[in-house]
Design an enzyme around this catalytic site. Structure first.
Site, PDB file in Angstrom:
ATOM      1  CE1 TYR A  74      34.932  30.553  46.181  1.00 45.14           C
ATOM      2  CE2 TYR A  74      37.321  30.600  46.381  1.00 45.14           C
ATOM      3  CZ  TYR A  74      36.143  31.188  45.979  1.00 45.14           C
ATOM      4  OH  TYR A  74      36.177  32.424  45.381  1.00 45.14           O
ATOM      5  CB  SER A  87      38.961  32.248  42.573  1.00 44.08           C
ATOM      6  OG  SER A  87      39.827  32.569  43.648  1.00 44.08           O
TER       7      SER A  87
END
Length: 288
Positions: free
Chosen positions: A194, A181
Site C-alpha cells: 500500500y 498518504s
C-alpha cells in the site's frame, strides 16, 4: 464539531472480516461532516466523480462537494448500504447523486464509470481518485503475487485508467485530486504494498500536473495521516486498531470530515494556481 472533542484511543475491539469494511459496525462512528459542513457555493454547477465515495474520506468529500453545489457520482465496490447513505446526504443537499458499483481493477469498468458520469451530468469538472486497498503483513514473504498485483491495480492502475478516460470530458478549469498518504514519505513497513502505491500516486500527481498545465487542468493530491474509516478495522490487527492514531502528535486519528475542506479547496476555482501540490492532513506529523 470542536476538534478537541474527537475520540482518542484506545478504541474497542472491532475487527471486521469483510474488506473494505462497513461504517455501521464502527465504534465510535466516523464523522463525515453530516451535521457540521457548511457550503458556500464554491463548486456551484460542477459535476464530480469520486472513487471510494461510499464511506470514509470519500463520503465526507461527497457531502462537502454537494453542499458546495456539485452533482456527485460515487464509484464503489459493493458496499451498497454505505453508498445509499452517502447518496441520501448528496440529495438532501439538493444535488444529483449517481451510484456506480463495481471493481475498479476491471479496465472496462474504469472507462464505464467515467462515461456514465458524463452522460448523467452532461459534464465532468472534478475527478477525485480516492479508492484504495490495503492489508497489513509482518514480512514480505507473506505477500502473494496476487495480493501485490491487486494492491497496485486498485490504487494506481485504476487511477491511471480512470484519469485517462476522464480527460476526454474535462475542459479548461477542471481539477483532479488524488488521495495519497503520509506513507508516501514515511512508509509503514507493515503496509509496504500500500505504502509504495501511495508513493507512486504522489509521483503520478506531480508528473500529470506538468502534462496538463497547458490544457488548464490542475492536478493535486491530499496526503492523509491516520484517518478513522472502515478500512482500518477491516485491514489491521486488533491491537493496531485499538491504538490507531496514537502515534501522531495530536494523539488521535483524524475524522473524514477533517479532510473534506482540503479537497474542496483543491477542486474549486479558488485553487487556480495550485497544481502539482501535496496537501498534508496528518495530525501534526510532518511530511518531507
Amino acid at each position: 464539531m470542536d476538534a478537541s472533542a474527537y475520540p482518542k484511543p484506545p478504541f474497542d475491539d472491532q475487527q471486521q472480516e469483510r474488506t473494505p469494511g462497513l461504517t455501521e459496525a464502527m465504534n465510535p462512528k466516523p464523522d463525515h461532516g453530516e451535521e457540521t459542513y457548511k457550503g458556500s457555493g464554491r463548486l456551484a454547477g460542477k459535476a464530480a466523480l469520486i472513487t471510494g465515495g461510499d464511506s470514509g474520506i470519500g463520503r465526507a468529500v461527497a457531502i462537502a462537494f454537494a453542499r458546495e453545489g456539485a452533482d456527485v457520482a460515487i464509484a464503489y465496490l459493493d458496499e451498497h448500504d454505505d453508498a445509499k447513505e452517502t447518496a441520501r446526504w448528496i440529495e438532501q443537499a439538493g444535488r444529483k447523486a449517481l451510484l456506480l458499483p463495481g471493481d475498479i481493477t476491471d479496465r472496462q469498468h474504469c472507462r464505464d464509470i467515467v462515461a456514465k458520469t458524463a452522460d448523467a451530468f452532461g459534464r465532468l469538472d472534478v475527478l477525485v481518485n480516492n479508492a484504495a486497498y490495503q492489508m497489513t503483513y509482518d514480512s514480505l514473504e507473506e505477500i502473494s503475487d496476487d495480493e501485490w498485483d491487486k494492491t497496485y491495480s486498485t490504487n494506481i492502475g485504476a487511477m491511471f485508467r480512470i484519469t485517462k478516460a476522464a480527460l476526454a470530458h474535462m475542459k479548461e478549469g477542471a481539477a483532479i485530486v488524488n488521495t495519497t498518504s503520509v506513507n508516501a514519505d514515511a512508509p509503514n513497513p507493515g503496509l509496504i504494498a500500500y505504502a509504495s502505491t501511495k508513493g507512486a500516486i504522489q509521483n503520478f500527481t506531480g508528473g500529470l500536473a506538468q502534462l496538463l498545465a497547458e490544457r488548464g487542468i490542475r492536478v493535486n493530491c491530499v496526503a492523509p495521516g491516520p484517518i478513522w474509516t472502515p478500512l482500518i478495522p477491516s485491514t489491521m490487527p486488533s491491537e493496531k486498531v485499538k491504538n490507531f492514531g496514537s502515534q501522531v502528535p495530536m494523539k488521535r486519528p483524524g475524522q473524514p470530515a477533517e479532510l473534506a475542506p482540503a479537497y474542496v479547496m483543491l477542486a474549486s476555482d479558488e485553487g487556480s494556481y495550485i497544481s502539482g501540490a501535496t496537501i498534508a492532513v496528518t495530525g501534526g506529523k510532518p511530511i518531507i
